[in-house]
Design a protein around this motif. Structure first.
Motif, PDB file in Angstrom:
ATOM      1  N   CYS A  39      58.442  47.309 103.023  1.00  0.00           N
ATOM      2  CA  CYS A  39      59.446  46.264 103.260  1.00  0.00           C
ATOM      3  C   CYS A  39      60.310  46.616 104.458  1.00  0.00           C
ATOM      4  O   CYS A  39      60.683  45.742 105.256  1.00  0.00           O
ATOM      5  N   MET A  40      60.617  47.907 104.610  1.00  0.00           N
ATOM      6  CA  MET A  40      61.474  48.339 105.712  1.00  0.00           C
ATOM      7  C   MET A  40      60.774  48.215 107.057  1.00  0.00           C
ATOM      8  O   MET A  40      61.381  47.823 108.049  1.00  0.00           O
ATOM      9  N   GLU A  41      59.502  48.541 107.089  1.00  0.00           N
ATOM     10  CA  GLU A  41      58.781  48.579 108.369  1.00  0.00           C
ATOM     11  C   GLU A  41      58.062  47.281 108.701  1.00  0.00           C
ATOM     12  O   GLU A  41      57.929  46.918 109.862  1.00  0.00           O
ATOM     13  N   GLU A  42      57.591  46.578 107.675  1.00  0.00           N
ATOM     14  CA  GLU A  42      56.750  45.408 107.930  1.00  0.00           C
ATOM     15  C   GLU A  42      57.283  44.124 107.305  1.00  0.00           C
ATOM     16  O   GLU A  42      56.636  43.083 107.369  1.00  0.00           O
ATOM     17  N   GLY A  43      58.456  44.194 106.668  1.00  0.00           N
ATOM     18  CA  GLY A  43      59.015  43.009 106.027  1.00  0.00           C
ATOM     19  C   GLY A  43      59.311  41.908 107.034  1.00  0.00           C
ATOM     20  O   GLY A  43      59.619  42.171 108.199  1.00  0.00           O
ATOM     21  N   VAL A  44      59.197  40.675 106.577  1.00  0.00           N
ATOM     22  CA  VAL A  44      59.462  39.515 107.433  1.00  0.00           C
ATOM     23  C   VAL A  44      60.373  38.549 106.679  1.00  0.00           C
ATOM     24  O   VAL A  44      60.130  38.251 105.513  1.00  0.00           O
ATOM     25  N   ALA A  45      61.411  38.098 107.341  1.00  0.00           N
ATOM     26  CA  ALA A  45      62.308  37.094 106.766  1.00  0.00           C
ATOM     27  C   ALA A  45      62.347  35.889 107.690  1.00  0.00           C
ATOM     28  O   ALA A  45      62.301  36.043 108.916  1.00  0.00           O
ATOM     29  N   VAL A  46      62.400  34.710 107.108  1.00  0.00           N
ATOM     30  CA  VAL A  46      62.511  33.491 107.910  1.00  0.00           C
ATOM     31  C   VAL A  46      63.986  33.106 107.961  1.00  0.00           C
ATOM     32  O   VAL A  46      64.583  32.749 106.943  1.00  0.00           O
ATOM     33  N   ILE A  47      64.572  33.230 109.132  1.00  0.00           N
ATOM     34  CA  ILE A  47      65.994  32.957 109.318  1.00  0.00           C
ATOM     35  C   ILE A  47      66.152  31.828 110.324  1.00  0.00           C
ATOM     36  O   ILE A  47      65.697  31.941 111.462  1.00  0.00           O
ATOM     37  N   ARG A  48      66.758  30.747 109.844  1.00  0.00           N
ATOM     38  CA  ARG A  48      66.919  29.532 110.664  1.00  0.00           C
ATOM     39  C   ARG A  48      65.598  29.110 111.289  1.00  0.00           C
ATOM     40  O   ARG A  48      65.513  28.749 112.461  1.00  0.00           O
ATOM     41  N   GLY A  49      64.544  29.160 110.461  1.00  0.00           N
ATOM     42  CA  GLY A  49      63.230  28.676 110.884  1.00  0.00           C
ATOM     43  C   GLY A  49      62.417  29.642 111.712  1.00  0.00           C
ATOM     44  O   GLY A  49      61.291  29.322 112.112  1.00  0.00           O
ATOM     45  N   LYS A  50      62.951  30.847 111.978  1.00  0.00           N
ATOM     46  CA  LYS A  50      62.226  31.813 112.798  1.00  0.00           C
ATOM     47  C   LYS A  50      61.961  33.099 112.018  1.00  0.00           C
ATOM     48  O   LYS A  50      62.812  33.563 111.259  1.00  0.00           O
ATOM     49  N   GLU A  51      60.758  33.630 112.192  1.00  0.00           N
ATOM     50  CA  GLU A  51      60.417  34.892 111.543  1.00  0.00           C
ATOM     51  C   GLU A  51      61.125  36.057 112.239  1.00  0.00           C
ATOM     52  O   GLU A  51      61.138  36.141 113.467  1.00  0.00           O
TER      53      GLU A  51
END
Length: 360
Positions: free
Chosen positions: A111-123
């Motif tokens: 999660c720390m190295e490869e995690g992805v979050a979608v924030i305001r429509g952007k990864e």
């Protein structure tokens, strides 16, 4: 075999009231095998009966998402904001459906190295600071799981942040820089013409954190004595009264009148002309950051400037002009460790005003 679930339980005492009389007592078995007459050994067939009963009646090993949902309300009672935790959890979708008992250090690192979050429509991928927040989140989540005996070890605490990540966090922390004299001249020249510059100047002469700016309420602004009260994050920072420097009094008055016209209870608002929702005026950190970056780029200020730098500028200028160190600590909400100087908070308020007015 056509058996009731209860028959699989060894030595069910007749005089004991069970919470699920026809159900299953969940035990930690020492061994699965066929040895007869040993209550510590469960046959595979009987174990399967019990496990099938649990499955058929809605029991299942708790997932990380369920653990998080249970933990967060408890955590919320102990802190002023859960934003760092909720932000970090957004990068951990890879483990949402995993069983808590299956989580190992490699999953946390993933999660720390490869995690992805979608924030305001952007990864987005975790920054060094976010990696630290993710690690802290798992530390707390698995501590909670350990407390309730859902796991027998907190694997998040079996490793430390990499040296590279620690260095990156430290380098980010060092990036807060004061504005130069020419930069301040540019800001003053655009105080009325460029949206958000007035708010930045107020920060430069008062030392509020970016998040604190949007929380200043009109009821806590005294235009007669020229003070405002607010603050967050620490006991020393909460509800501190800061004199309004003479250089920004006109700006504060203008923002006060603007807030009244908008019908907002907050001193600083974000009345974006491009925003159709006229009711959503709150000056959030995200809005301030976006405005700050636009101002920085359009005025060609140092590209390394960040939203916290107005506060840094205040402290830097205060030190340059010889403002009392304890007055600085009080005004920016830092803890005072020198017991003999804690009495400064009981000094005449005029003293604080004299000190802040040293800044030019």
């Amino acid at each position: 075999p056509n058996l009731k679930p209860g028959v699989a339980v060894v030595h069910r005492a007749a005089d004991v009231k069970y919470s699920v009389p026809e159900g299953v007592s969940v035990l930690m078995y020492h061994m699965i095998g066929d040895e007869q007459g040993n209550a510590a050994i469960m046959t595979e067939a009987n174990l399967r009966i019990q496990m099938n009963y649990l499955r058929d009646h809605g029991y299942h090993p708790i997932t990380m998402q369920e653990l998080y949902d249970k933990w967060l309300p408890e955590y919320e009672k102990t802190v002023k904001s859960t934003k760092s935790a909720t932000s970090a959890w957004a990068y951990c979708s890879g483990v949402y459906k995993m069983r808590v008992m299956d989580i190992r250090a490699r999953h946390v690192k993933g999660c720390m190295e490869e995690g992805v979050a979608v924030i305001r429509g952007k990864e987005q991928h975790p920054t060094a600071t976010m990696k630290n927040q993710i690690k802290s989140l798992f530390n707390m989540l698995l501590d909670y799981a350990l407390e309730y005996e859902l796991v027998d070890r907190n694997y998040s605490r079996t490793f430390n942040l990499t040296e590279e990540t620690v260095k990156e966090i430290q380098s980010v922390k060092k990036e807060h820089i004061a504005f130069g004299d020419e930069e301040m001249d540019l800001l003053w020249a655009n105080a009325s013409s460029k949206q958000g510059v007035d708010i930045l100047l107020i920060q430069c002469y008062s030392g509020w954190r970016p998040q604190e700016l949007g929380l200043l309420e009109l009821k806590d602004v005294d235009l007669e004595n020229w003070t405002f009260q607010g603050g967050m994050k620490t006991d020393a920072g909460e509800n501190r009264v800061v004199p309004i420097h003479s250089r920004i009094q006109d700006l504060v008055l203008r923002k006060y009148q603007e807030a009244e016209a908008l019908g907002s209870p907050y001193l600083l608002n974000w009345a974006d002309p491009n925003n159709r929702n006229r009711k959503n005026l709150k000056l959030t950190y995200a809005r301030y950051q976006k405005a700050f970056e636009r101002i920085r780029d359009e005025l060609k200020l140092n590209p390394n400037h960040r939203p916290h730098d107005g506060r840094t500028h205040f402290v830097t200028m205060a030190k340059r002009y010889g403002v009392d160190e304890y007055a600085i600590k009080y005004m920016v909400g830092h803890k005072i460790s020198d017991i003999t100087e804690k009495v400064y908070t009981r000094r005449e308020f005029a003293w604080l005003r004299e000190e802040i007015e040293k800044i030019k």
